[in-house]
Design a protein around this motif. Structure first.
Motif, PDB file in Angstrom:
ATOM      1  N   PRO A   1     -35.311  11.102 -54.953  1.00  9.56           N
ATOM      2  CA  PRO A   1     -34.634  10.310 -55.658  1.00  9.56           C
ATOM      3  C   PRO A   1     -35.310   8.911 -55.529  1.00  9.56           C
ATOM      4  N   GLU A   2     -35.946   8.565 -54.421  1.00  7.39           N
ATOM      5  CA  GLU A   2     -36.773   7.362 -54.279  1.00  7.39           C
ATOM      6  C   GLU A   2     -38.128   7.656 -53.834  1.00  7.39           C
TER       7      GLU A   2
ATOM      8  N   ARG B   1     -45.179   8.216 -50.834  1.00  6.32           N
ATOM      9  CA  ARG B   1     -44.388   8.261 -49.639  1.00  6.32           C
ATOM     10  C   ARG B   1     -43.006   8.361 -50.143  1.00  6.32           C
ATOM     11  N   PHE B   2     -41.976   9.217 -49.376  1.00  9.53           N
ATOM     12  CA  PHE B   2     -40.499   9.314 -49.881  1.00  9.53           C
ATOM     13  C   PHE B   2     -40.025   7.720 -49.136  1.00  9.53           C
ATOM     14  N   LYS B   3     -38.842   7.257 -49.824  1.00 11.20           N
ATOM     15  CA  LYS B   3     -38.250   6.247 -49.352  1.00 11.20           C
ATOM     16  C   LYS B   3     -36.680   6.782 -48.728  1.00 11.20           C
ATOM     17  N   VAL B   4     -36.520   6.434 -47.729  1.00 12.01           N
ATOM     18  CA  VAL B   4     -35.119   6.864 -47.154  1.00 12.01           C
ATOM     19  C   VAL B   4     -34.549   5.684 -46.452  1.00 12.01           C
TER      20      VAL B   4
END
Length: 99
Positions: free
Chosen positions: A82-83, A88-91
């Protein structure tokens, strides 16, 4: 029958970091004695010709061979996220302002 005092049970519980009430200490003293007696019976039945086992059925490794294959690129890995920032993944932060 093997006898355990409540002081011995209290000592064992302390070593195991288990909090016990006085009622539990008294009850477990008798139960531990019964367990020790039953283990002694099994030890007498299992003579020197009986091989020690940890499992009654032989077990085999069911894992597949570890074979290197192609892996995802960073872009492929984050493509469905989703982001992300491209690699890299954004959380969202879960700890709040104290970070």
């Amino acid at each position: 029958m093997s006898e355990f005092s409540t002081e011995q049970v209290r000592h064992l519980a302390g070593l195991a970091r288990i909090a016990l009430t006085e009622d539990e200490l008294g009850r477990l003293a008798g139960e531990l004695g019964a367990i020790v007696d039953n283990v002694a019976i099994v030890q007498r039945a299992a003579g020197p010709d009986v091989v020690a086992t940890s499992h009654p059925i032989p077990l085999v490794n069911v894992y597949r061979d570890d074979v290197p294959t192609e892996t995802l690129t960073a872009a492929q890995a984050v493509a469905g996220a989703p982001e992300h920032d491209g690699s890299r993944f954004k959380v969202s932060a879960i700890l709040g302002e104290e970070q």
